[in-house]
Design a protein around this motif. Sequence first.
Motif, mmCIF file in Angstrom:
data_model
loop_
_atom_site.group_PDB
_atom_site.id
_atom_site.type_symbol
_atom_site.label_atom_id
_atom_site.label_comp_id
_atom_site.label_asym_id
_atom_site.label_seq_id
_atom_site.Cartn_x
_atom_site.Cartn_y
_atom_site.Cartn_z
ATOM 1 N N ALA A 80 -9.545 0.688 14.260
ATOM 2 C CA ALA A 80 -9.387 1.235 12.911
ATOM 3 C C ALA A 80 -10.718 1.715 12.359
ATOM 4 C CB ALA A 80 -8.789 0.180 11.982
ATOM 5 N N ASP A 81 -10.678 2.842 11.661
ATOM 6 C CA ASP A 81 -11.863 3.360 10.988
ATOM 7 C C ASP A 81 -12.044 2.743 9.608
ATOM 8 O OD1 ASP A 81 -12.040 5.321 13.094
ATOM 9 O OD2 ASP A 81 -10.496 6.468 12.039
ATOM 10 N N ALA A 82 -10.962 2.145 9.092
ATOM 11 C CA ALA A 82 -10.975 1.630 7.723
ATOM 12 C C ALA A 82 -10.115 0.377 7.654
ATOM 13 C CB ALA A 82 -10.434 2.685 6.755
ATOM 14 N N VAL A 83 -10.382 -0.439 6.646
ATOM 15 C CA VAL A 83 -9.573 -1.631 6.402
ATOM 16 C C VAL A 83 -9.269 -1.735 4.910
ATOM 17 C CG1 VAL A 83 -10.344 -3.008 8.375
ATOM 18 C CG2 VAL A 83 -11.668 -3.068 6.245
ATOM 19 N N GLN A 84 -8.152 -2.346 4.634
ATOM 20 C CA GLN A 84 -7.799 -2.730 3.272
ATOM 21 C C GLN A 84 -7.457 -4.208 3.301
ATOM 22 O OE1 GLN A 84 -4.866 -0.451 0.588
ATOM 23 N NE2 GLN A 84 -3.670 -2.224 1.220
ATOM 24 N N PHE A 85 -7.891 -4.947 2.281
ATOM 25 C CA PHE A 85 -7.570 -6.367 2.243
ATOM 26 C C PHE A 85 -7.655 -6.860 0.808
ATOM 27 C CE2 PHE A 85 -12.042 -5.835 3.333
ATOM 28 C CZ PHE A 85 -12.712 -6.700 2.492
ATOM 29 N N PHE A 86 -7.204 -8.093 0.602
ATOM 30 C CA PHE A 86 -7.281 -8.742 -0.708
ATOM 31 C C PHE A 86 -8.584 -9.531 -0.809
ATOM 32 C CE2 PHE A 86 -2.628 -8.582 0.058
ATOM 33 C CZ PHE A 86 -2.239 -7.852 -1.068
ATOM 34 N N LEU A 87 -9.080 -9.645 -2.018
ATOM 35 C CA LEU A 87 -10.271 -10.465 -2.252
ATOM 36 C C LEU A 87 -9.928 -11.876 -2.704
ATOM 37 C CD1 LEU A 87 -12.639 -7.905 -4.031
ATOM 38 C CD2 LEU A 87 -12.853 -8.814 -1.710
ATOM 39 N N SER A 88 -8.659 -12.107 -3.036
ATOM 40 C CA SER A 88 -8.202 -13.440 -3.419
ATOM 41 C C SER A 88 -6.695 -13.494 -3.208
ATOM 42 C CB SER A 88 -8.561 -13.748 -4.880
ATOM 43 O OG SER A 88 -7.867 -12.887 -5.770
ATOM 44 N N ASP A 89 -6.083 -14.595 -3.556
ATOM 45 C CA ASP A 89 -4.644 -14.781 -3.381
ATOM 46 C C ASP A 89 -3.889 -13.636 -4.061
ATOM 47 O OD1 ASP A 89 -2.007 -15.598 -3.330
ATOM 48 O OD2 ASP A 89 -2.340 -17.459 -4.449
ATOM 49 N N PRO A 90 -3.075 -12.876 -3.311
ATOM 50 C CA PRO A 90 -2.369 -11.751 -3.920
ATOM 51 C C PRO A 90 -1.305 -12.162 -4.930
ATOM 52 C CG PRO A 90 -1.660 -12.071 -1.654
ATOM 53 C CD PRO A 90 -2.847 -12.955 -1.861
ATOM 54 N N GLN A 91 -0.962 -13.444 -4.948
ATOM 55 C CA GLN A 91 0.018 -13.942 -5.909
ATOM 56 C C GLN A 91 -0.630 -14.784 -7.006
ATOM 57 O OE1 GLN A 91 2.945 -12.791 -5.869
ATOM 58 N NE2 GLN A 91 3.109 -11.956 -3.791
ATOM 59 N N GLY A 92 -1.946 -14.656 -7.145
ATOM 60 C CA GLY A 92 -2.645 -15.471 -8.127
ATOM 61 C C GLY A 92 -3.601 -14.672 -8.983
ATOM 62 N N TRP A 93 -4.227 -15.379 -9.927
ATOM 63 C CA TRP A 93 -5.113 -14.742 -10.899
ATOM 64 C C TRP A 93 -6.577 -15.118 -10.678
ATOM 65 C CZ3 TRP A 93 -2.782 -11.340 -14.152
ATOM 66 C CH2 TRP A 93 -1.396 -11.466 -14.343
ATOM 67 N N LYS A 94 -6.875 -15.740 -9.559
ATOM 68 C CA LYS A 94 -8.212 -16.274 -9.334
ATOM 69 C C LYS A 94 -9.255 -15.160 -9.226
ATOM 70 C CE LYS A 94 -10.663 -19.524 -6.309
ATOM 71 N NZ LYS A 94 -10.549 -20.372 -5.091
ATOM 72 N N LYS A 95 -10.393 -15.392 -9.854
ATOM 73 C CA LYS A 95 -11.503 -14.437 -9.761
ATOM 74 C C LYS A 95 -12.026 -14.400 -8.334
ATOM 75 C CE LYS A 95 -16.117 -13.432 -11.587
ATOM 76 N NZ LYS A 95 -17.193 -13.852 -12.520
ATOM 77 N N PRO A 96 -12.210 -13.211 -7.764
ATOM 78 C CA PRO A 96 -12.679 -13.153 -6.370
ATOM 79 C C PRO A 96 -14.138 -13.577 -6.242
ATOM 80 C CG PRO A 96 -12.575 -10.941 -7.304
ATOM 81 C CD PRO A 96 -11.957 -11.867 -8.327
#
Length: 256
Positions: free
Chosen positions: A21-37
């Motif tokens: 892959a030339d690129a990636v996408q991801f979450f910085l914290s729980d996708p179902q939560g409100w936590k600050k990354p």
Amino acid sequence: MLIGAHVRDDDPLSAARERNADAVQFFLSDPQGWKKPQRHPQADDFAPAGVTVYIHSPYVLNVASLNNRIRIPSRKTVAQHAEGAAEVGAKGLVVHGGHVRKGEDAEEGVANWRKLFERQAEQGGFGVPLLIENTAGGENAMARDLDMLARLWDAVGEFGAGFCLDTCHAYAAGWDLESAVERVLAITGRIDLVHLNNSRDEFGSQRDRHANVVGGDGTIDPALLAEVAKSAGAPVIVETPSEGQAADIEFLHGLA
């Protein structure tokens, strides 16, 4: 064509190598939560590795909401994730369009999106572009129907809002994929990212269930998805089942 995948957040660089892959996408914290990354441990490694990064905001966010208990933390969390995205050198932060509840005025949801940009502009703007993503269902959604998207863009376009076109969502929402790019560009003037996903469900289902571009149980012709990718002229991220992502990327690289 820049091609990548949504991958696990613990080691995106290894995931990129595994998929070519030339690129990636991801979450910085729980996708179902409100936590600050927190600062990602590979934050300084993406650029030297030549890997382009996009960040997806948590699913719980709803900037359009008329409920203060949802809208206010959504605004705060968008700003926090935009800051975190900037730390990893991301090209954008993907945010779903959100919705208002049944019986509520959709124009108030649009106004809430505008207020997000207005308030952040007073503080110097976001650290990365916000890429508003179309959604598959919801009668009162901000980015499901093209006419509603046009109303939203009238409110936020002047602030440099970007757009992320998700093909599964568009298909599920009843958009004609053969004309989708042209119609979106007529509204937004831009497509900054394509989430190139097949759909496990039929046209107009309003169900958001992704399938691999090729070799899976998708209901969209891979050739049609390829045409969307080429005509959009934007980076492509596949948010498909992980076991088939390498084949999806190989297929797309073959289009170049």
